[in-house]
Design a protein around this motif. Sequence first.
Motif, PDB file in Angstrom:
ATOM      1  N   SER A 161       0.820  -1.215   0.000  1.00 28.48           N
ATOM      2  CA  SER A 161       0.000   0.000   0.000  1.00 28.48           C
ATOM      3  C   SER A 161       0.855   1.266   0.000  1.00 28.48           C
ATOM      4  O   SER A 161       0.386   2.343  -0.378  1.00 28.48           O
ATOM      5  N   MET A 162       2.116   1.135   0.415  1.00 27.24           N
ATOM      6  CA  MET A 162       3.000   2.290   0.451  1.00 27.24           C
ATOM      7  C   MET A 162       3.385   2.762  -0.955  1.00 27.24           C
ATOM      8  O   MET A 162       3.945   3.854  -1.118  1.00 27.24           O
ATOM      9  N   PHE A 163       3.092   1.967  -1.948  1.00 27.89           N
ATOM     10  CA  PHE A 163       3.494   2.306  -3.324  1.00 27.89           C
ATOM     11  C   PHE A 163       2.295   2.643  -4.217  1.00 27.89           C
ATOM     12  O   PHE A 163       2.420   2.696  -5.435  1.00 27.89           O
ATOM     13  N   LYS A 164       1.147   2.893  -3.573  1.00 29.12           N
ATOM     14  CA  LYS A 164      -0.036   3.271  -4.330  1.00 29.12           C
ATOM     15  C   LYS A 164      -0.095   4.772  -4.586  1.00 29.12           C
ATOM     16  O   LYS A 164      -0.819   5.237  -5.474  1.00 29.12           O
ATOM     17  N   THR A 165       0.633   5.532  -3.785  1.00 27.21           N
ATOM     18  CA  THR A 165       0.636   6.972  -3.996  1.00 27.21           C
ATOM     19  C   THR A 165       1.370   7.314  -5.300  1.00 27.21           C
ATOM     20  O   THR A 165       2.309   6.617  -5.698  1.00 27.21           O
ATOM     21  N   ARG A 166       0.941   8.373  -5.948  1.00 29.50           N
ATOM     22  CA  ARG A 166       1.597   8.831  -7.179  1.00 29.50           C
ATOM     23  C   ARG A 166       2.652   9.898  -6.896  1.00 29.50           C
ATOM     24  O   ARG A 166       3.343  10.336  -7.803  1.00 29.50           O
ATOM     25  N   ARG A 167       2.747  10.273  -5.623  1.00 30.51           N
ATOM     26  CA  ARG A 167       3.703  11.309  -5.245  1.00 30.51           C
ATOM     27  C   ARG A 167       5.088  10.710  -5.002  1.00 30.51           C
ATOM     28  O   ARG A 167       5.235   9.525  -4.723  1.00 30.51           O
ATOM     29  N   ARG A 168       6.096  11.563  -5.082  1.00 27.50           N
ATOM     30  CA  ARG A 168       7.453  11.216  -4.687  1.00 27.50           C
ATOM     31  C   ARG A 168       7.975  12.331  -3.796  1.00 27.50           C
ATOM     32  O   ARG A 168       7.577  13.491  -3.941  1.00 27.50           O
ATOM     33  N   TYR A 169       8.814  11.961  -2.865  1.00 27.79           N
ATOM     34  CA  TYR A 169       9.282  12.955  -1.889  1.00 27.79           C
ATOM     35  C   TYR A 169      10.767  12.727  -1.603  1.00 27.79           C
ATOM     36  O   TYR A 169      11.224  11.583  -1.486  1.00 27.79           O
ATOM     37  N   SER A 170      11.506  13.811  -1.514  1.00 24.42           N
ATOM     38  CA  SER A 170      12.916  13.712  -1.137  1.00 24.42           C
ATOM     39  C   SER A 170      13.322  15.003  -0.447  1.00 24.42           C
ATOM     40  O   SER A 170      13.167  16.087  -1.002  1.00 24.42           O
ATOM     41  N   GLU A 171      13.824  14.852   0.774  1.00 25.27           N
ATOM     42  CA  GLU A 171      14.182  16.006   1.588  1.00 25.27           C
ATOM     43  C   GLU A 171      15.691  16.004   1.843  1.00 25.27           C
ATOM     44  O   GLU A 171      16.282  14.971   2.142  1.00 25.27           O
ATOM     45  N   GLU A 172      16.302  17.173   1.723  1.00 22.43           N
ATOM     46  CA  GLU A 172      17.731  17.320   1.984  1.00 22.43           C
ATOM     47  C   GLU A 172      17.926  18.054   3.316  1.00 22.43           C
ATOM     48  O   GLU A 172      17.345  19.114   3.529  1.00 22.43           O
ATOM     49  N   PRO A 173      18.734  17.498   4.225  1.00 30.07           N
ATOM     50  CA  PRO A 173      19.004  18.217   5.477  1.00 30.07           C
ATOM     51  C   PRO A 173      19.810  19.479   5.217  1.00 30.07           C
ATOM     52  O   PRO A 173      20.750  19.477   4.408  1.00 30.07           O
ATOM     53  N   GLU A 174      19.433  20.559   5.887  1.00 24.53           N
ATOM     54  CA  GLU A 174      20.120  21.832   5.687  1.00 24.53           C
ATOM     55  C   GLU A 174      21.539  21.797   6.247  1.00 24.53           C
ATOM     56  O   GLU A 174      22.466  22.371   5.681  1.00 24.53           O
ATOM     57  N   HIS A 175      21.701  21.082   7.363  1.00 25.12           N
ATOM     58  CA  HIS A 175      23.017  20.972   8.001  1.00 25.12           C
ATOM     59  C   HIS A 175      23.324  19.490   8.233  1.00 25.12           C
ATOM     60  O   HIS A 175      23.055  18.961   9.322  1.00 25.12           O
ATOM     61  N   PRO A 176      23.894  18.809   7.242  1.00 25.19           N
ATOM     62  CA  PRO A 176      24.141  17.363   7.355  1.00 25.19           C
ATOM     63  C   PRO A 176      25.000  16.980   8.564  1.00 25.19           C
ATOM     64  O   PRO A 176      24.812  15.911   9.141  1.00 25.19           O
ATOM     65  N   GLU A 177      25.934  17.867   8.923  1.00 24.13           N
ATOM     66  CA  GLU A 177      26.836  17.533  10.025  1.00 24.13           C
ATOM     67  C   GLU A 177      26.124  17.480  11.373  1.00 24.13           C
ATOM     68  O   GLU A 177      26.620  16.880  12.335  1.00 24.13           O
ATOM     69  N   ASP A 178      24.943  18.099  11.464  1.00 22.73           N
ATOM     70  CA  ASP A 178      24.194  18.124  12.728  1.00 22.73           C
ATOM     71  C   ASP A 178      22.895  17.322  12.669  1.00 22.73           C
ATOM     72  O   ASP A 178      22.222  17.171  13.701  1.00 22.73           O
ATOM     73  N   THR A 179      22.525  16.825  11.498  1.00 20.02           N
ATOM     74  CA  THR A 179      21.240  16.142  11.338  1.00 20.02           C
ATOM     75  C   THR A 179      21.409  14.638  11.508  1.00 20.02           C
ATOM     76  O   THR A 179      22.193  14.010  10.794  1.00 20.02           O
ATOM     77  N   LEU A 180      20.658  14.061  12.454  1.00 26.11           N
ATOM     78  CA  LEU A 180      20.763  12.619  12.703  1.00 26.11           C
ATOM     79  C   LEU A 180      20.239  11.830  11.515  1.00 26.11           C
ATOM     80  O   LEU A 180      19.142  12.079  11.015  1.00 26.11           O
ATOM     81  N   ALA A 181      21.035  10.872  11.072  1.00 20.92           N
ATOM     82  CA  ALA A 181      20.593   9.941  10.035  1.00 20.92           C
ATOM     83  C   ALA A 181      20.247   8.595  10.650  1.00 20.92           C
ATOM     84  O   ALA A 181      19.349   7.901  10.188  1.00 20.92           O
ATOM     85  N   LEU A 182      20.957   8.253  11.722  1.00 15.46           N
ATOM     86  CA  LEU A 182      20.879   6.893  12.247  1.00 15.46           C
ATOM     87  C   LEU A 182      21.014   6.888  13.770  1.00 15.46           C
ATOM     88  O   LEU A 182      21.883   7.555  14.331  1.00 15.46           O
ATOM     89  N   LEU A 183      20.112   6.152  14.410  1.00 21.48           N
ATOM     90  CA  LEU A 183      20.307   5.778  15.809  1.00 21.48           C
ATOM     91  C   LEU A 183      20.734   4.327  15.769  1.00 21.48           C
ATOM     92  O   LEU A 183      19.908   3.430  15.547  1.00 21.48           O
ATOM     93  N   GLN A 184      22.022   4.082  15.933  1.00 19.39           N
ATOM     94  CA  GLN A 184      22.539   2.719  15.807  1.00 19.39           C
ATOM     95  C   GLN A 184      22.861   2.184  17.196  1.00 19.39           C
ATOM     96  O   GLN A 184      23.738   2.706  17.882  1.00 19.39           O
ATOM     97  N   TYR A 185      22.137   1.145  17.582  1.00 14.18           N
ATOM     98  CA  TYR A 185      22.290   0.642  18.944  1.00 14.18           C
ATOM     99  C   TYR A 185      23.480  -0.297  19.063  1.00 14.18           C
ATOM    100  O   TYR A 185      23.722  -1.140  18.207  1.00 14.18           O
ATOM    101  N   THR A 186      24.235  -0.087  20.163  1.00  9.31           N
ATOM    102  CA  THR A 186      25.410  -0.913  20.431  1.00  9.31           C
ATOM    103  C   THR A 186      24.955  -2.298  20.857  1.00  9.31           C
ATOM    104  O   THR A 186      23.789  -2.518  21.190  1.00  9.31           O
ATOM    105  N   GLY A 187      25.906  -3.215  20.871  1.00  8.54           N
ATOM    106  CA  GLY A 187      25.574  -4.603  21.224  1.00  8.54           C
ATOM    107  C   GLY A 187      25.209  -4.793  22.673  1.00  8.54           C
ATOM    108  O   GLY A 187      24.762  -5.869  23.062  1.00  8.54           O
ATOM    109  N   GLY A 188      25.395  -3.774  23.489  1.00 15.30           N
ATOM    110  CA  GLY A 188      25.004  -3.926  24.889  1.00 15.30           C
ATOM    111  C   GLY A 188      25.923  -4.850  25.661  1.00 15.30           C
ATOM    112  O   GLY A 188      25.483  -5.798  26.288  1.00 15.30           O
TER     113      GLY A 188
END
Length: 568
Positions: A190-217
């Motif tokens: 159902s996520m591919f039924k929309t006819r729209r496309r979207y792409s956002e660019e972070p204004e400040h890549p060095e400060d914008t979180l891309a990933l919360l990567q959890y350590t092995g604990g």
Amino acid sequence: MNASTPAWLPHIAEGAPVHLNIVPRSLQSYLDEAADRFGDHKAVIFQNLTLNYRQLKEKAETFAAALREHGLNTGDRVAIMLPNLPQTIIAFWGALKAGATVVMTNPLYMEKELTHHFSDATPKFLITLDLFWNKIEPLRERLGVQTCVVSRIADALAFPLNILQPIQAKRQGHLPEVRFNGQSVIPWKSMFKTRRRYSEEPEHPEDTLALLQYTGGTTGFSKGAMLTHGNLSAQIQQLLAVIHCDASNSSHSFLSIMPFFHVFGLMGNIVLPAVLAASTMPVPRYSPHDVLELIKKHRPTFFVGAPSVYISLMQQKDISHYDLTCIQLCISGSSPFPQASLKQFQDITHANITEGLGLTEASPVVIANPVYGLQKIGSIGVPIPETEVRIVDIETGKTDLGDNECGELIIRGPQVMKGYWNQPEETASTLADGWLHTGDIAYRDSDGYYFIVDRKKDMAIVGGYNVFPREIDEVLHEYPKIKEAVSLCVPHKARGETLKAYIVPKDGEKITVSELAAFCRTKLASYKVPRIFEFRDELPKSMVGKVLRRALREEEEKKQHEEEQKKD
């Protein structure tokens, strides 16, 4: 050679970059570049499905648009709980393009781990597989996720397999029922039924979180390393310098065995292939025979894996029937590669293998052996470009040590995380004065190459002497009858603690304690020889093939506790 010239410089390939002009950029810009410049290049190969880069970008942007339509806002977290499948790749790029922070989630997590993971990261969306639904559905309220997007295996297949697979799965009782309601639980398609496309660019890549990567604990619950677009794009620029490749001068295809939810697999098998406009072949479930057949069929050139994977392939009885010389470049990580096994794999493939050190908190690579240059046996190599490395005293972590002196390895570089999510105290202690304290005990030789001795937390004190279990492990792996081995310090009622080794013999081999102890005494000081040997059929491992010393230590502590209760 002046003081500012690294000692390792004469030992790497001529022309290899020592310094880089790191440019912070968004991760999704790499996908855009691949689609724009190499749109017809194959991006994903799985069973009978093939996507080129133009198609992958379109699917990612359609998925991003659907996420926005379902209420995702910039900065929201999207948890991806999937094995290595095409859907994982599409969801990862789609979430980034939607402006989200991705939370890669281990599909093997159970209730306690899942509830901690989700209560800490607070994702708004969960992308998962129907095979995990029976585990997730009872926890939905406690997980606090607004919308679950549930995929099926058939979504990874093209016609006619996408029609035949569900029929077969239903017959075998492997098609779980998921009650879709169109709002909080929606199907992948159902996520591919929309006819729209979207792409956002972070204004400040060095400060914008891309990933919360959890350590092995390794101690207690895992922590979320905050990795920005800037951190991850810096790592990519560093890796390209290490492997001497870019999209215009290479033609690679990646065998993608390492789990995508692990930062090593994510960067090595999703992001790096896109940067090189190369194909990636997801392997959702590792089987040595199936992987050999995949190599035979598709002839991949790039292999990212843990030593346990390389070793298991070589242990197949029919390995001589397969031509592995298509593999040109290998990156090994997660645990030390036993020296004899590394040489054996190089002899079979003739590939260049680089072994190094990676940490979740550093995106992950910080040190690596030169792909083209001097590779020292047993060494993790030299710092990758724009990465500073120091060896400091274990007690205070402040005094710099000289060559061949063991201390804690600390690092600084553009790939190092911003900190731990919701953990200011842990962040302050781990990122002291801007330096990431790794917890690894290491030394640097006179050529500037680094060697890991052991984990700081694994160091044992026996008879007043410091003992590093990794040194013992290396000796045990030299014994020809041993398949796998690991040692650690365990509680002991008389000595307080003592050294114990866990041994997995090779198939058909019988080993006695006396012969092993005698062998160790020829290689180790007497106080380093394990006092206890235990033989096992297998060792507990993480999803990336790392032996879990923690699990073994917990077993021993449980045994001791039970013995004490019996006495009471």
